[in-house]
Scaffold this motif. Structure first.
Motif, PDB file in Angstrom:
ATOM      1  N   ASP A 472       5.485   2.814  15.416  1.00  0.00           N
ATOM      2  CA  ASP A 472       5.689   1.492  14.834  1.00  0.00           C
ATOM      3  C   ASP A 472       4.869   1.339  13.552  1.00  0.00           C
ATOM      4  OD1 ASP A 472       6.940  -0.047  17.424  1.00  0.00           O
ATOM      5  OD2 ASP A 472       5.386   1.397  17.984  1.00  0.00           O
ATOM      6  N   THR A 473       5.351   0.509  12.640  1.00  0.00           N
ATOM      7  CA  THR A 473       4.661   0.236  11.386  1.00  0.00           C
ATOM      8  C   THR A 473       4.468  -1.275  11.255  1.00  0.00           C
ATOM      9  OG1 THR A 473       6.570  -0.137   9.943  1.00  0.00           O
ATOM     10  CG2 THR A 473       5.972   2.166  10.401  1.00  0.00           C
ATOM     11  N   PRO A 474       3.688  -1.724  10.277  1.00  0.00           N
ATOM     12  CA  PRO A 474       3.531  -3.170  10.084  1.00  0.00           C
ATOM     13  C   PRO A 474       4.811  -3.881   9.642  1.00  0.00           C
ATOM     14  CG  PRO A 474       1.740  -1.969   9.044  1.00  0.00           C
ATOM     15  CD  PRO A 474       2.761  -0.958   9.438  1.00  0.00           C
ATOM     16  N   VAL A 475       5.803  -3.119   9.234  1.00  0.00           N
ATOM     17  CA  VAL A 475       7.090  -3.699   8.840  1.00  0.00           C
ATOM     18  C   VAL A 475       8.037  -3.622  10.031  1.00  0.00           C
ATOM     19  CG1 VAL A 475       9.053  -3.521   7.268  1.00  0.00           C
ATOM     20  CG2 VAL A 475       6.735  -3.013   6.448  1.00  0.00           C
ATOM     21  N   ASP A 476       8.541  -4.730  10.460  1.00  0.00           N
ATOM     22  CA  ASP A 476       9.453  -4.769  11.601  1.00  0.00           C
ATOM     23  C   ASP A 476      10.693  -3.924  11.312  1.00  0.00           C
ATOM     24  OD1 ASP A 476      10.529  -5.499  14.044  1.00  0.00           O
ATOM     25  OD2 ASP A 476      11.392  -7.369  13.274  1.00  0.00           O
ATOM     26  N   ARG A 477      11.124  -3.187  12.312  1.00  0.00           N
ATOM     27  CA  ARG A 477      12.325  -2.343  12.259  1.00  0.00           C
ATOM     28  C   ARG A 477      12.150  -1.113  11.368  1.00  0.00           C
ATOM     29  NH1 ARG A 477      17.795  -5.838  12.077  1.00  0.00           N
ATOM     30  NH2 ARG A 477      17.446  -5.626   9.838  1.00  0.00           N
ATOM     31  N   LEU A 478      10.920  -0.800  10.977  1.00  0.00           N
ATOM     32  CA  LEU A 478      10.627   0.426  10.234  1.00  0.00           C
ATOM     33  C   LEU A 478       9.721   1.291  11.093  1.00  0.00           C
ATOM     34  CD1 LEU A 478      10.617   2.187   7.650  1.00  0.00           C
ATOM     35  CD2 LEU A 478       8.624   0.863   6.895  1.00  0.00           C
ATOM     36  N   PHE A 479      10.091   2.572  11.254  1.00  0.00           N
ATOM     37  CA  PHE A 479       9.367   3.472  12.146  1.00  0.00           C
ATOM     38  C   PHE A 479       9.091   4.794  11.441  1.00  0.00           C
ATOM     39  CE2 PHE A 479      12.073   0.590  14.440  1.00  0.00           C
ATOM     40  CZ  PHE A 479      11.200   0.003  15.349  1.00  0.00           C
ATOM     41  N   MET A 480       7.915   5.353  11.718  1.00  0.00           N
ATOM     42  CA  MET A 480       7.532   6.626  11.115  1.00  0.00           C
ATOM     43  C   MET A 480       7.815   7.757  12.090  1.00  0.00           C
ATOM     44  SD  MET A 480       4.119   7.700   9.029  1.00  0.00           S
ATOM     45  CE  MET A 480       2.979   7.458  10.373  1.00  0.00           C
ATOM     46  N   ALA A 481       8.462   8.808  11.601  1.00  0.00           N
ATOM     47  CA  ALA A 481       8.878   9.912  12.459  1.00  0.00           C
ATOM     48  C   ALA A 481       8.522  11.262  11.862  1.00  0.00           C
ATOM     49  CB  ALA A 481      10.382   9.842  12.708  1.00  0.00           C
ATOM     50  N   SER A 482       7.509  11.300  11.013  1.00  0.00           N
ATOM     51  CA  SER A 482       7.127  12.554  10.371  1.00  0.00           C
ATOM     52  C   SER A 482       5.892  13.140  11.019  1.00  0.00           C
ATOM     53  CB  SER A 482       6.853  12.310   8.886  1.00  0.00           C
ATOM     54  OG  SER A 482       5.629  11.599   8.733  1.00  0.00           O
ATOM     55  N   SER A 483       5.492  14.331  10.568  1.00  0.00           N
ATOM     56  CA  SER A 483       4.303  14.976  11.115  1.00  0.00           C
ATOM     57  C   SER A 483       3.025  14.247  10.727  1.00  0.00           C
ATOM     58  CB  SER A 483       4.233  16.436  10.666  1.00  0.00           C
ATOM     59  OG  SER A 483       4.222  16.539   9.259  1.00  0.00           O
ATOM     60  N   SER A 484       3.089  13.261   9.850  1.00  0.00           N
ATOM     61  CA  SER A 484       1.922  12.412   9.590  1.00  0.00           C
ATOM     62  C   SER A 484       1.613  11.513  10.774  1.00  0.00           C
ATOM     63  CB  SER A 484       2.156  11.537   8.354  1.00  0.00           C
ATOM     64  OG  SER A 484       2.083  12.282   7.163  1.00  0.00           O
TER      65      SER A 484
END
Length: 529
Positions: A472-484
């Motif tokens: 989850d990110t601070p922006v609703d409906r935005l998700f991080m899916a990388s190796s970071s």
């Protein structure tokens, strides 16, 4: 305007995993890839000489083979097959000795027994301990943080005392771990070389777990490669996604995430908006996602401050060679190994890591080397070898071509020390500098392979920065899916899976009881009567 339930930014393997899982859930999925090719760092090509296939970036896949995420996708139904070199890994010492992992436990034990009486049995003891927790450990590592259910499983198997001892082991440096487990140098060097697949030194707290994990996976599963090259993993993921209706658009770098009222509504690529009805899932490094695609306006000030302390892992130089005969190893123990570590003993690894930490170029680099034809005969003509090697450099913004050329000469000199006559057998060569790597795959920033350092201060709930240990990110409906994102680098698909799971969980929470009568059909929400 093109639209889908989910827009996935990046067709690296994590982005493709996320896209597949969302498509499995019945979502329409559109993947936007900045380059002309899918796969990110999981690709193959002919870059040295005709008939010599090279894996361009990543190569051997113990985590990929063992990953419950990738296994769940059933990629074998889409053409993925695995093969093994006769030996998993050999570490060549500067004095000519060799320590070898073979999938036959007795052969590994025999190799280590030559370093100190009893070390073969000590390796078996360590492996037996690993087997008692391996499934639960992999699930703990490769699922979202905090890994409550699988963590409880580990505790139940080991008990309170055993769990505390395991927790202590996970905090050890690889030097300390090796000294506690073995009397001789062989077992320690096998784990230390594995630990240096990351950017950690043999002295760094928490480094031992990486060496232990990769070495034990090698004993349990081997370090297999896809038949026909790394590209086969990508091809299988793409074929599976397209079978489920997913689409990929190439040469479509995303410039911005489109946000309204704090929610991700889609993305902008080449001036064209793409609408996301339910989620945007980003397989891009954390700094690029937050600072470039989102922008400070939509971020908490503290997050922006913390990103200033985000640390990349080291830069990488990778060289592929076409060799017209099998490698002329002085020690024949290396002949059957898919992966060879060479160039340093334990103290040498510490000196090598210290040079990198002080922004110096190691004059005698430690090398990771892959014999691809030994692992998969289809990589080059019979009796030849498709060879690669990489080593690390300090992470810098720019490298002069002459500096890279000089370091490639050092790499070849290290190989020549252990395989006299190697240079004269080379009929083709390809060099990827750190800048070349980033040009081929924008996520490999400055030649960093891991999406950020593997150091303990940037792992688990601290990855990529404090408070962002989940997809989850601070922006609703935005998700991080990388190796970071947790759990970090490696080809195992966990960040992609975690990103997709977070998007699905958010969607379920949004619908909730008040929307039980709503069903999703394509891009529209229709109420049942």
């Amino acid at each position: 305007m093109q639209s889908a339930d989910a827009i996935v930014v990046g067709a690296g393997h994590n982005g493709l995993v996320a896209a597949n899982l969302l498509a499995d859930a019945g979502w329409s999925v559109l993947v936007l890839e900045a380059t002309p090719h899918p796969g990110g760092a999981v690709r193959s090509g002919y870059v040295t000489a005709p008939g010599y296939l090279s894996d361009l970036f990543s190569s051997f896949y113990p985590l990929g083979f063992a990953s419950p995420v990738l296994n769940h996708l059933g990629l074998g139904d889409h053409g993925l097959r695995w093969t093994h070199a006769p030996d998993v890994l050999t570490h060549l010492f500067p004095d000519g000795r060799a320590a070898t992992i073979n999938r036959d436990l007795a052969r590994t034990m025999e190799s280590l027994e030559a370093f100190a009486p009893g070390d073969g049995q000590k390796w078996k003891n360590a492996y037996d301990e690993w087997l008692s927790v391996s499934d639960a450990m992999l699930n703990t590592i490769l699922t979202p943080f905090p890994p409550v259910r699988h963590g409880v499983s580990v505790v139940r198997r080991l008990g309170a005392g055993g769990s505390l001892r395991l927790a202590r082991r996970l905090l050890l440096s690889v030097r300390e771990m090796g000294s506690e487990m073995f009397a001789g140098d062989g077992g320690t060097l096998l784990m230390a070389g594995c630990a240096l697949h990351t950017d950690l030194s043999p002295e760094e707290a928490g480094g031992g777990v990486y060496g232990w994990l990769l070495a034990m996976l090698g004993q349990q599963y081997g370090w297999p490669v896809p038949v026909g090259g790394a590209q086969r993993i990508t091809d299988a993921l793409v074929a599976r996604l397209e079978q489920r209706g997913g689409r990929i658009v190439y040469d479509a770098p995303v410039e911005r995430v489109l946000i309204a009222r704090g929610k991700a509504m889609g993305v902008l690529s080449a001036g064209e908006p793409y609408r996301a009805y339910r989620a945007v899932v980003a397989d891009v490094p954390a700094p690029a996602l937050y600072l470039d695609l989102v922008g400070e306006r939509w971020l908490p000030p503290r997050l922006v401050e913390d990103l200033a302390h985000f640390r990349w892992d080291g830069a990488t130089v990778k060289v592929d060679w076409a060799v017209r005969r099998k490698m002329p190893w002085k020690n024949p123990a290396a002949a059957g190994a898919g992966t060879v570590h060479l160039g340093a003993d334990l103290n040498g690894l510490t000196r090598y890591a210290a040079k990198l930490a002080t922004d110096e170029v190691p004059q005698h680099p430690f090398l990771l080397l892959g014999q691809m034809t030994t692992a998969d005969p289809g990589h080059s003509p019979e009796g030849t070898e498709s060879l690669w090697s990489y080593t690390h450099l300090p992470h810098r913004g720019h490298w002069d071509p002459d500096e890279i050329a000089a370091h490639v000469e050092r790499m070849e000199s290290v190989i020549e020390e252990h395989a006299p006559g190697f240079k004269q057998e080379v009929v083709g060569r390809n060099v990827f500098s750190p800048a070349d790597m980033q040009s081929e795959n924008p996520s490999l920033v400055g030649g960093a392979l891991g999406g950020g350092t593997a150091a303990a201060f940037q792992q688990l709930f601290l990855r990529p920065i404090p408070s962002l240990g989940r997809a989850d990110t601070p922006v609703d409906r935005l998700f991080m899916a990388s190796s970071s994102a947790h759990p970090g680098g490696g080809v195992h698909g966990a960040p992609g899976s975690n990103g997709a799971r977070a998007a699905l969980a958010r969607d379920r929470a949004l619908l909730g009881d008040a929307y039980r009568g709503v069903i999703s059909t394509g891009n529209k929400l229709i109420y049942k009567s």
